[in-house]
Design an enzyme around this catalytic site. Structure first.
Site, PDB file in Angstrom:
ATOM      1  N   ASP A 106      -7.156  41.647 -29.431  1.00 54.10           N
ATOM      2  CA  ASP A 106      -7.517  41.217 -28.079  1.00 54.10           C
ATOM      3  C   ASP A 106      -8.326  42.336 -27.442  1.00 54.10           C
ATOM      4  OD1 ASP A 106      -5.671  43.089 -27.317  1.00 54.10           O
ATOM      5  OD2 ASP A 106      -4.153  41.654 -26.685  1.00 54.10           O
ATOM      6  N   SER A 107      -9.015  42.031 -26.372  1.00 52.94           N
ATOM      7  CA  SER A 107     -10.044  42.936 -25.851  1.00 52.94           C
ATOM      8  C   SER A 107      -9.504  44.115 -25.063  1.00 52.94           C
ATOM      9  CB  SER A 107     -10.986  42.148 -24.940  1.00 52.94           C
ATOM     10  OG  SER A 107     -10.286  41.775 -23.762  1.00 52.94           O
ATOM     11  N   GLY A 108      -8.226  44.081 -24.718  1.00 53.78           N
ATOM     12  CA  GLY A 108      -7.677  45.113 -23.849  1.00 53.78           C
ATOM     13  C   GLY A 108      -7.735  44.715 -22.390  1.00 53.78           C
ATOM     14  N   ASP A 160     -12.713  40.389 -20.664  1.00 54.66           N
ATOM     15  CA  ASP A 160     -12.726  39.490 -19.505  1.00 54.66           C
ATOM     16  C   ASP A 160     -11.770  40.012 -18.450  1.00 54.66           C
ATOM     17  OD1 ASP A 160     -10.383  39.049 -20.973  1.00 54.66           O
ATOM     18  OD2 ASP A 160     -10.142  37.049 -20.144  1.00 54.66           O
ATOM     19  N   GLY A 238      -5.523  33.427 -19.182  1.00 53.33           N
ATOM     20  CA  GLY A 238      -5.024  33.374 -17.813  1.00 53.33           C
ATOM     21  C   GLY A 238      -3.991  32.300 -17.557  1.00 53.33           C
ATOM     22  N   CYS A 326      17.479  27.362 -43.838  1.00 56.75           N
ATOM     23  CA  CYS A 326      16.304  28.183 -43.507  1.00 56.75           C
ATOM     24  C   CYS A 326      15.971  29.076 -44.701  1.00 56.75           C
ATOM     25  CB  CYS A 326      16.592  29.026 -42.267  1.00 56.75           C
ATOM     26  SG  CYS A 326      15.282  30.228 -41.889  1.00 56.75           S
TER      27      CYS A 326
END
Length: 399
Positions: A106-108, A160, A238, A326
């Site tokens: 992710d961009s930070g 962003d 967001g 499982c």
């Protein structure tokens, strides 16, 4: 092994589109995303390894056993601790953490903007103080792309701003306009970085991020605008930051149809098993969330019968596995009673076993979702899964 993985798909990517839509059921999509580090079968859950490791002492070898396809790391955290330039020097993130499958960074941006008291936003980028040692740092679109290029991830996220879900309209509109301008700068910078001789991964992909809080018109306009940029994929950001589940689903309903259907759609930071099922139904391909690892470290296990808290007294002498049937390493060998004992004794093995179970549960559920889409029975699968989980959640609350 790394070299063969990196060289082979180059021809494959030229022959066919990066993202192939294999099946559709309503708006739900079943696809495959071709990358330089291997194919990603979608819908997919990306396992969150913030600082190039899954919290809970889970190795990359473990991740393969847990059916992990994509590992997600954090640009900001790796920049401030150890440093992206050092990681580049050591051969990039894949070599550093010994992982030969896709990585998304992710961009930070989200981390920077969550440092509300420590940052100042300007057109060129954001000035902020490191949460570790307080030193001054500047990050803008170009810096974020450079850091992610140094890391050599498979997929880089655009830088962003993530405005609060309930922010004022005027603020959201200005923020989204700036995010669009930043995205164009990201695209330009990545093209330049990918053409450099010393770049770790010259086939790094870029995903843009749709923002707009919970304002339908702003979300739709932004989705249309960024769709014109012909990026490798598109995220809806967001969300899950203060709005209700209903508001989140509504935003997906109005926004996703305006993003390119033949590109992957990524819902950032979401969520619970129910959130994922609802997201898939609305056309989302990629998900990530810290819930399975964070909740595991606090004694909570995800099962097909809802979430259980192994710290509860009733599990003290329960010799059954976390979940019958499982296939995870924890359920293959250990009992609820033993794992509870480890948690109570503050032994790290207890956290590790629960984190492994939860990641397996999530990755296995994604496999079931893909199978259901392949066979045209996703709607029935979703209804049954939600019903079973909700009934049992009610039961556990009354126990």
């Amino acid at each position: 092994m790394m070299e063969t993985i990196q060289n082979k798909p180059e021809q494959k990517c030229a022959e066919k589109p990066q993202y192939e839509l294999l099946k559709e059921e309503g708006r739900a999509k079943r696809g495959v995303f071709h990358t330089v580090h291997g194919d990603i079968q979608t819908p997919v859950f990306m396992n969150v390894g913030t600082v190039a490791a899954i919290k809970g002492a889970v190795s990359t070898e473990d991740l393969k056993q847990l059916k992990t396809q994509v590992q997600l790391s954090n640009t900001y955290h790796l920049h401030v601790r150890t440093g992206d330039e050092t990681i580049k020097e050591l051969g990039g993130l894949h070599k550093f953490m010994v992982w030969d499958r896709p990585i998304l960074t992710d961009s930070g941006g989200f981390q920077v903007f969550s440092l509300a008291g420590l940052r100042k936003i300007k057109e060129e980028g954001v000035h902020f103080n490191s949460h570790i040692d307080g030193r001054k740092i500047f990050m803008g679109p170009e810096e974020s792309m450079q850091i992610q290029s140094n890391l050599g991830s498979t997929i880089a996220m655009a830088f962003d701003e993530c405005p609060p879900a309930l922010a004022e309209r005027s603020y959201v509109e200005q923020s989204v306009a700036r995010t669009t301008r930043w995205l164009m700068r990201c695209k330009e910078k990545m093209a330049e970085l990918n053409s450099r001789e010393d770049t770790v991964n010259k086939h790094q992909m870029l995903f843009g991020i749709n923002q707009g809080a919970i304002l339908d018109d702003v979300r739709i306009d932004h989705a249309k605008r960024i769709s014109e940029l012909e990026l490798d994929g598109y995220a809806v950001g967001g969300l899950a930051v203060g709005e209700s589940h209903e508001q989140m689903y509504h935003i997906l309903d109005v926004t996703v149809p305006h993003l390119p259907r033949k590109k992957p759609t990524y819902l950032m930071g979401v969520g619970t098993p129910a959130n994922i099922l609802e997201g898939v139904e609305r056309g989302v391909d990629f998900f990530d969330c810290v819930y399975p690892t964070r909740n595991g470290r606090h004694g909570h296990a995800y099962t097909n019968e809802g979430k259980i808290n192994l710290l509860n007294q009733k599990f003290e002498k329960d010799m059954r596995p976390i979940e019958e049937g499982c296939g995870c390493p924890a359920c293959q060998k250990y009992s609820r009673a033993y794992i509870r004992h480890l948690l109570k004794a503050k032994e790290m093995l207890g956290m590790r076993l629960l984190v492994m179970h939860n990641l397996y549960f999530y990755n296995n559920m994604m496999e079931e979702i893909r199978d259901a889409l392949d066979e045209g029975r996703f709607a029935a699968y979703k209804a049954e899964k939600l019903y079973t989980m909700s009934q049992n959640e009610i039961h556990h609350k009354h126990c």
